[in-house]
Every structure is written in C-alpha cells, then in structure tokens.
Write an enzyme that holds these catalytic residues in place. Sequence first.
Site, PDB file in Angstrom:
ATOM      1  N   HIS A   1       0.791  -1.231   0.000  1.00 21.10           N
ATOM      2  CA  HIS A   1       0.000   0.000   0.000  1.00 21.10           C
ATOM      3  C   HIS A   1       0.824   1.283   0.000  1.00 21.10           C
ATOM      4  CE1 HIS A   1      -3.469   2.424   0.284  1.00 21.10           C
ATOM      5  NE2 HIS A   1      -4.208   1.632   1.015  1.00 21.10           N
TER       6      HIS A   1
ATOM      7  N   TYR B   1     -14.816   5.915   8.238  1.00 24.58           N
ATOM      8  CA  TYR B   1     -13.756   6.341   7.313  1.00 24.58           C
ATOM      9  C   TYR B   1     -14.162   5.966   5.895  1.00 24.58           C
ATOM     10  CZ  TYR B   1      -8.922   6.750   5.486  1.00 24.58           C
ATOM     11  OH  TYR B   1      -7.789   7.100   4.793  1.00 24.58           O
TER      12      TYR B   1
ATOM     13  N   THR C   1      -4.869  10.593  -0.637  1.00 26.97           N
ATOM     14  CA  THR C   1      -6.239  10.419  -0.159  1.00 26.97           C
ATOM     15  C   THR C   1      -6.563  11.421   0.943  1.00 26.97           C
ATOM     16  OG1 THR C   1      -5.589   8.774   1.506  1.00 26.97           O
ATOM     17  CG2 THR C   1      -6.235   7.945  -0.669  1.00 26.97           C
TER      18      THR C   1
END
Length: 774
Positions: free
Chosen positions: A475, A591, A604
């Site tokens: 990630h 979230y 993000t």
Amino acid sequence: MAEAHQAVAFQFTITPEGIDLQLSRQALGQIYRSGLRCWKKRLSRMKNRVLKGVYPASPSSWLFVVIVILATMYTQSDPSMGLITKIQEHLPLSLSLTLSAQGQTMVSALLFSTLLWLSLILALRFCLKVLLSYHRWMFEQHGRISTITKVWVSLVRLLSSRTPLLYSYQTSLPHLPVPAIRDTLERFLESVRPLQSPADFERVSRLAADFERTLGNRLQRYLKLKALWATNYVSDWWEEYVYLRGRSPIMVNSNYYGMDFLYVTPTSNQAARAGNTITALLLYRRKVNREELKPSRIPGTVIPLCAAQCERMFNTTRAPGEETDVLQHWQDSEFVAVYHRGRYYRLWVYRAGRLLSPREIQYQIQKILDDPSPPQAGEEKLGALTAGNRTPWARVRKQYFSSGVNKRSLDCIEKAAFFVSLDEQEEGMKGDDPEGNLDCYAKALLHGKCYDRWFDKSFSVVVFKNGKTGLNAEHSWADAPTVAHLWEFTLATDAFQLGYDIDGNCRGEVEHSLPPPQRLTWDIPPEVQAQVSESLAVAQALADDVDCHVFPFMEFGKGRMKKLKISPDAFIQLSLQLAYYRDRGGFCLTYEASMTRLFREGRTETVRSCSSESCAFVLALEEEECCSLFRKAAEKHQNLYRLAMTGSGIDRHLFCLYVVSKYLGVDSPFLKEVLSEPWRLSTSQTPVQQMELFDLVNHPEFISLGGGFGPVADDGYGVSYIIVGENMVNFHVSCKHSCKETVSERIFTQVLKMDKENPVKQMTQKGCTWSFVY
C-alpha cells in the site's frame, strides 16, 4: 549446455601465430539487440521529457514563433522593442567576428524567439494551473451549471487540446492548499457531534478551542511554510509515518487484494493464464515507460488527475528497516520472480531486447510447474519474513542477506518487475457453496498461506491451479485506484486481445532454445529458520483471525439509484450506516477514502461519512419517516466528499499538525485524542475507470469482482465496494473472529440483504415514492 555456451560472447586461445578469437555470432547479436533496446528507451525518455516539458505547447510551436518574428522583421518592424539589438550587442566576441552583421541579427532573432517561446510556455502552463485550481464546479447542481463554469470548461478544453502524455499535466497541477485551522476544527466538531454525548462533546469543544487559541496557530505556520516549499504538504509524511514506519505486519493490516472476473475464467490452464497475465502486465509497463497511457481524469470531465503514483508501479519493493522501511525503485527489470511449491525462480521475460510471446512465457512457466526438485532447507516458508513484524525481518535481512548467495537471490526478488505466485489451490465462485468459496478466494488473495506471497513487492500476481487469478498489492507506494487501473487493463488485455486457442493455450510461437528459468539458491542457517517460524506464527495468527465475506449484490445497482437522483456512492454509504446501526445498535466514526489527485502528488483524504444528517435518516427509517431526511443526508455526504477532494478535508490537516507538534517536541491533548479515535467502519469504493475496455451489454459475464482489505479496527469492519454497470454492486467485508460483536456475513445477509418475499420496501412521504434496500 546451450545457455552456458551463449553466456560468453567470445573465447580466445594463444597460438604461435598470435591470439585466435572464436566469436559467437549469436551471442554478439543478442548483445547488440539488447543494447539497441536500451538506447531506444533512452531516446524515447528524452523525447518524452521534451514533449511534456513544453506542454500545453508543442515543440513545433517554436518554429512558428521563429517564422513570425523573422517575418515581422522582414517588414522593417521590431517586434522585440529593441531587445534583439540588445542581444546582438552582448553576443560573444568570437561569434561577432565570425558572423556578418546580417548573421548576427539572425542569431539574435533566434535567441529572442526562443526566449519568447519559453515565456509563452510558462504563461500557458501558469494559466492551466490557475484553471485547474478552480473547484467550484464540483459544488454546482447537476443541470444548473453557472456561466463561469461553462467558460472555465471551454478554456480548459482549449488548453488541453493537444494529446497529452501520461505525465504532461504534472507541472500544471495545483499544490494542495492548507485549510484554515478554524475551518478544520469546525468541520471536525460537526463530524463528532452525533457520536458523542452532550458532556463529551462539550469537553472536546473546549479542547479544540484551547488548541486553536494556543498551540494550533504556531503549528499552522510551520505547515504553511512546508506547503510553500514542498510539492505536497501531506504525501511524504503520510507515506512515511502511516505506512513505512509501521512495525506491525503489512499483510492484512496494510496490503490489499484484487480479484479476477466473477463468472468467467478464460482458460483453466494455469501456465497459459500466467503467460497472458504476465504479458499484459509487461505491456502496461511498456505504456507507462513510454508515457502512452492517457492521463486519468475525473469521469465525464476533462479534469486530469495526478499520475505520480504510476512511477513506482513496477521494479519496486519495500525494504524493511529497524525503525522505518524504505521504498526501493529500479529504472528497469527484464525478469520476474516466481514462487511455486516452496521454490523461487528468476524468469527472464526478454530475449535479446524482445519481449517473449505469451506462448513462450507459458512454456517457461510450465517448466517451473513440472520441476520435481524439492525446496532447499529453509526455502519453502522464507516469504513469511515479509508477513511478520517488520523489525525482526530488518535485522535478519541485514545480518544474513547482505552478502553472498542470499543477497544475490534476494536481489532477484526485490529487483524483479513484480512477483508471481503459482498456487496449488483452486479458487473462485465454484462448487456447491459458491458464496463460501468466494470468501476463501478473498482470504487466499489477502494472505494466502502467509509464506507463499512476497508482501514487500509493489504487487504480487497470484495464479491458481484452475486458472483463476488475482493480486496482492503493497500500500505505501500507491492507492487502490492506481492498482485497479493496472488490473482492469490486465484482465481486458488477457481476455479480449491476447486470448487463447481452442485448447486453452496462449497464442504465438515458441523458441525452444530459451534458457530455462533460473532456480534461486539460498543458504538459510538455523537462526534464520527460527525467525521464519516466529514470523510465520505471528502472521498465521493474524490470518486466522480475519473473517472475509464477498457479497455480489444483484437486485439493483447504479441505474435505480440514479433514477432517484441520488449519488450512488452516497446511497451505499447511507446503506452502510443503516447496516452498522442495525448490527451494533449505534453509530461509529466512519472512514471513507477520497482521492486528492486533483492536486500534484495527492493521495487520499478521509470523508467522515457518519454525519448528523445520516444519523437522523437512519433513526427516522426505523419509524418509516425518512424520504426528505434521506435526500438531505445524501446531499450532505456528497458535499463532504467534494470538500475532501478539493483539499478541505479534516484528517490529513490534523495529521500534519500532529507531525509538526512531534518535531517541535510539544504535546497537544486535542490532537492526541483525535488521532487515537478508532475507525470502526472503514470503507472504500473501487471505481471502474476504463469502462471502454469491457462490453457489459454484449458480454455481461465479464464482471469484475473488485477487491478488498483487512479491518482497520479490531472491533470494526472493513468494507470495499465496486459499482459494476447499472445493476450490480460487489461488496467485500472483513472483520476479526476475535471480536464476538462483528460477523462479516451478518452485516449484509441479516441487515441489507433483501427479503425474498418483499424485495423492495416502498416508502412514501409527501408524494415521494422510492426504493431502498431492506
């Protein structure tokens, strides 16, 4: 052996007559072609640097400017207003002596034209940057576009009329702005109001006010200074402190997965599917290297998104460190790393500068599948080091993998274009329990056996025994939309362009003289094997605790939501609020990931989907008085999403303020409390970005399953969803078995799944009739 013979370009012996050279024409030819490929790539990169460096102008526009200036001078006019004469006066003496007066004038005119051309490019780029900084269009109602926005769209189209390369817009994208601290705090208090009791909310409000009055403005000044200096004031700290400094396993906690088609498996031949998949991925890499991919845009608009995350997609690995990991990226790699039955291989995918055909890669993969040799001592479960805690892996890597045969083999894995795992299991929606098998499929991609993936690689492709595929992505280097774009291209290229013959094999010819895949060798001492076992135990406990459920919802989809004039994302997010409330009896901090790629190097932002409006809707739904509240909550969610996309979110700003406070060595009770709040409902949408690659009207069976991730909180849910076509939404839900209050399957099958006898609940209020999932 043929490969040993071709490993050297020539041999020589000493004879009485002198040196006798024995040249290998084939080997020299391969060296020549390989070198030629490298030089072509260098020239292509140089060409692309020029093209994107002058965008939105073109190199040919220089000639146009020169001709106009010379033509104007020919009419006895001075377009430079004396600057050409000034340049002529300051030409080097050596040049002045060798050129005539007319030649000096010509050189001066060329220099002036070039400076004018560069100035025009900078002006155009600045204008484009100013235009791309306009975001009010996102807040206008559909069908009610203002005149300013219409003019803005026309200007953006005009400046973007030239076909851009992948990175052409990078220097024209605006920088992420630092929100006013008072605005951030107001939005934060608004987001937590429905989640706290009056007493707790009053206490948090006082903390926020004290923070703004004392420490907040001081931290804000440092943050604004960074925003002036850095390209993006968030992204580097986000990558380092959220991802690379994490010491817990990245498997499940950070890495995520992507799935194959739901109904279709193009071939059941494992080697053939691997051959086409590897080829498609390398074709995508070629497009990235040549910048032939079109820049991603906001769907339905001309607004470009940042493409910086594409740079580290291939040839990248996350190297462990004792305190922080490091992302390592190499310019190029001509091989991939392959794992099968506990053995590691290096598979060359280029031959003398030529990309192997899918059939040739299948041929090489089949050699690996047919290899009967057993794993070396300690080799089979070596990948568990990347699945366990980071610090032990860093120490072992430094001590035992920094030299010798272990370093050479580790370099082959880390420097590979990507990692390929050939699984012996069969996965997918199959058998008598298709839903249960989908859940197993998700777990196989999320963590597998905890040692048959190399979780440090930018992504690992998994090819199962029955031809089903998927990937596991690290990630820290990029977010899911970037990997999803790659995976969409791969699936479409595999199924619709490369294809298979009638026997399920890849197309193309095979050069049987190809050297076989190179088996990697290791020297794993008992100390390393002990650490492998320890890391595997940690990873296995984490994997066993994960509860995954994949839920294809096919009762209705985006089409019906849009008929209600409701954002599909807002519809689903409100559905999730309802689901969580019915599952847990309350609301929680929620979230939802929103991209900030409208800005340079943006990643993000958090959309806090649980709002006062969404809570009011859910509570009213229990009383069946909710139509107007539903629309109000949906509009609120859309507004929160737009604020997050346009740089006015809450959490990244507060996160950076917290990092600054740590650098200054000061504590903030407010920031400490805010950043310690758990996200019990963590959600993310995976958008379909290249619908033109899939014909869902004529081939509806080629439906993507999307992907998912592990739960963020021990007592919460992780929910990923993908809206496919007009009539389907695929959900991926995860939680932990250790929490008795969460069950991944229950949140849909008992809360949102439709009642078979009453599939659509009609609600009418003030003449408004609409459908909602019950």
